[in-house]
Design a protein around this motif. Structure first.
Motif, PDB file in Angstrom:
ATOM      1  N   GLY A  67       0.802  -1.228   0.000  1.00  7.73           N
ATOM      2  CA  GLY A  67       0.000   0.000   0.000  1.00  7.73           C
ATOM      3  C   GLY A  67       0.826   1.264   0.000  1.00  7.73           C
ATOM      4  N   THR A  68       1.341   1.682   1.165  1.00  2.00           N
ATOM      5  CA  THR A  68       2.139   2.901   1.244  1.00  2.00           C
ATOM      6  C   THR A  68       3.630   2.624   1.108  1.00  2.00           C
ATOM      7  OG1 THR A  68       2.222   2.708   3.660  1.00  2.00           O
ATOM      8  CG2 THR A  68       0.451   4.057   2.729  1.00  2.00           C
ATOM      9  N   ALA A  69       4.027   1.356   1.058  1.00  2.00           N
ATOM     10  CA  ALA A  69       5.444   1.017   0.991  1.00  2.00           C
ATOM     11  C   ALA A  69       5.655  -0.332   0.325  1.00  2.00           C
ATOM     12  CB  ALA A  69       6.057   0.996   2.396  1.00  2.00           C
ATOM     13  N   VAL A  70       6.868  -0.521  -0.188  1.00  2.52           N
ATOM     14  CA  VAL A  70       7.319  -1.836  -0.625  1.00  2.52           C
ATOM     15  C   VAL A  70       8.260  -2.347   0.462  1.00  2.52           C
ATOM     16  CG1 VAL A  70       8.650  -3.143  -2.316  1.00  2.52           C
ATOM     17  CG2 VAL A  70       7.106  -1.329  -3.068  1.00  2.52           C
ATOM     18  N   GLU A  71       7.941  -3.520   1.002  1.00  7.85           N
ATOM     19  CA  GLU A  71       8.773  -4.141   2.022  1.00  7.85           C
ATOM     20  C   GLU A  71       9.667  -5.167   1.346  1.00  7.85           C
ATOM     21  OE1 GLU A  71       8.124  -6.064   6.464  1.00  7.85           O
ATOM     22  OE2 GLU A  71       6.430  -5.686   5.144  1.00  7.85           O
ATOM     23  N   VAL A  72      10.972  -5.102   1.619  1.00  6.91           N
ATOM     24  CA  VAL A  72      11.925  -6.007   0.986  1.00  6.91           C
ATOM     25  C   VAL A  72      12.417  -7.003   2.038  1.00  6.91           C
ATOM     26  CG1 VAL A  72      13.995  -6.191  -0.433  1.00  6.91           C
ATOM     27  CG2 VAL A  72      12.606  -4.100  -0.516  1.00  6.91           C
ATOM     28  N   MET A  73      12.251  -8.286   1.730  1.00  7.29           N
ATOM     29  CA  MET A  73      12.531  -9.361   2.673  1.00  7.29           C
ATOM     30  C   MET A  73      13.594 -10.296   2.112  1.00  7.29           C
ATOM     31  SD  MET A  73       9.750 -12.205   4.022  1.00  7.29           S
ATOM     32  CE  MET A  73      10.011 -13.385   2.706  1.00  7.29           C
ATOM     33  N   ASP A  74      14.445 -10.829   2.978  1.00  9.86           N
ATOM     34  CA  ASP A  74      15.401 -11.844   2.573  1.00  9.86           C
ATOM     35  C   ASP A  74      14.651 -13.149   2.290  1.00  9.86           C
ATOM     36  OD1 ASP A  74      17.293 -14.200   3.075  1.00  9.86           O
ATOM     37  OD2 ASP A  74      18.711 -12.541   3.139  1.00  9.86           O
ATOM     38  N   ALA A  75      14.843 -13.714   1.094  1.00  9.70           N
ATOM     39  CA  ALA A  75      14.085 -14.895   0.691  1.00  9.70           C
ATOM     40  C   ALA A  75      14.440 -16.134   1.491  1.00  9.70           C
ATOM     41  CB  ALA A  75      14.318 -15.167  -0.795  1.00  9.70           C
ATOM     42  N   ASP A  76      15.629 -16.174   2.091  1.00  6.45           N
ATOM     43  CA  ASP A  76      16.083 -17.363   2.804  1.00  6.45           C
ATOM     44  C   ASP A  76      15.839 -17.306   4.308  1.00  6.45           C
ATOM     45  OD1 ASP A  76      17.175 -18.699   0.479  1.00  6.45           O
ATOM     46  OD2 ASP A  76      18.736 -17.166   0.505  1.00  6.45           O
TER      47      ASP A  76
END
Length: 351
Positions: A67-76
């Motif tokens: 919505g107001t942000a893109v959250e970037v997560m470690d895939a592992d």
């Protein structure tokens, strides 16, 4: 040769054929929940909203549209890498790894934000039409296409310069889109129950194909090698397999309600369709012209968006807790239950 010998050889051939078919068509997918990652509210959020999931298998990152942000997560590990924030209502993320750039659609702001893949810093913006939703990168033309749902159009952006090249009238409301890697873009037109084929170089709509027996087509995936499209709709609730060159419908299957994502894993020949009702429908490509039902994996209510990690073959879905639905309005007679702020979570499924 004696009859008994012929009979033995025939039986042996039949058993080998059966074994080959059994290996090609798994009895079940083997997919089950592996992990759950909990996340708090995204920066600047006053309500919970989540949309597309984009997995960068090479860099081991998962981009979560919130919505107001893109959250970037470690895939592992599921660790939070960072946020790209400041959006009004963000929808999708497209990646151009050879250019080191990513592109984020904002439907309410009617624009695309361009960011650096290494630093996650914003490096530019491009104007789009209102309700810019799905966004897809075509590596053959080095162009980015936004699917502007309410505007019935696609905005074409030069991925290198960030300049808007053209806005194409689709005469229909586009939802999910895929690129074939050879210069064609395919988009579901939800309100027309069609799939549009767009030439990424000439910027012309080459074909419009009926998606029946599916309707209100949303989710879309592709087998690029065999030129097959997997289009899933909400009304009727069906998955349709279509020839990407002729538009011919090859096969169709019923699915549960509220689909919003599909994925294809070429290594296993598996097609995945996620739905709001809390299911991953799994199908197998027995051959390019024959498909079969493999499994229905139970997930959680609301987990309708999904991304595939092509390296580990794992699926990432997201959902939240839900409260009471908003009051009906003239425009929305049956609103969905509202997600609870701060209850967002990512679900990981695999073997």
């Amino acid at each position: 040769m004696k009859l008994s010998t012929l009979h033995t050889l025939a039986m042996g051939s039949a058993l080998l054929l059966f074994a080959g078919l059994s290996a090609a068509r798994p009895a079940d997918s083997g997919y089950h929940m592996l992990k759950t990652y909990m996340f708090g509210a995204a920066p600047g959020s006053t309500g919970e909203y989540f949309d597309y999931i984009t997995v960068d298998s090479a860099s081991r990152r998962v981009y979560l549209s919130r919505g107001t942000a893109v959250e970037v997560m470690d895939a592992d590990t599921g660790a939070l890498i960072g946020y790209i924030s400041g959006f009004k209502r963000q929808h999708g993320v497209a990646l151009a790894p050879e250019l080191g750039r990513g592109f984020i659609s904002d439907g309410t702001a009617a624009q695309v934000t361009i960011f650096d893949l290494k630093t996650l810093k914003t490096v530019g913006e491009a104007k789009a039409d209102p309700d810019a939703d799905c966004v897809v990168y075509d590596p053959a033309s080095k162009r980015v296409f936004t699917m502007n749902g309410d505007s019935h159009s696609t905005t074409v952006i030069d991925a290198k310069t960030g300049a808007v090249i053209k806005t194409i009238d689709l005469i229909g409301s586009p939802e999910f889109a895929v690129a074939d890697g050879k210069g064609m873009i395919y988009a579901n037109l939800a309100n027309k129950n069609q799939v549009a084929a767009i030439d990424a170089r000439t910027l012309e709509v080459k074909s419009r194909w009926p998606a029946a027996p599916s309707g209100n087509s949303t989710a879309l995936a592709m087998d690029r090698e065999h030129r097959r499209l997997f289009s899933a709709g909400r009304n009727p609730q069906m998955l349709v397999i279509m020839d990407a060159d002729s538009g011919k419908v090859i096969q169709s299957f019923p699915i549960s309600g509220g689909t919003d994502a599909a994925a294809y894993d070429p290594d296993g020949g598996l097609i995945f369709v996620a739905t709001r009702e809390g299911n991953i429908h799994v199908f197998h490509e027995d051959s390019p012209d024959k498909y079969s039902v493999v499994d229905t994996v139970k997930t959680q209510v609301g987990a309708k968006t999904m991304g595939l990690d092509s390296k580990t073959h794992r699926l990432f879905l997201d959902t939240s807790d839900f409260g009471a639905p908003a009051a009906p309005t003239a425009g929305r007679a049956n609103p969905q239950p509202a997600p609870v702020l701060g209850s967002f979570r990512v679900l990981v499924y695999g073997k």
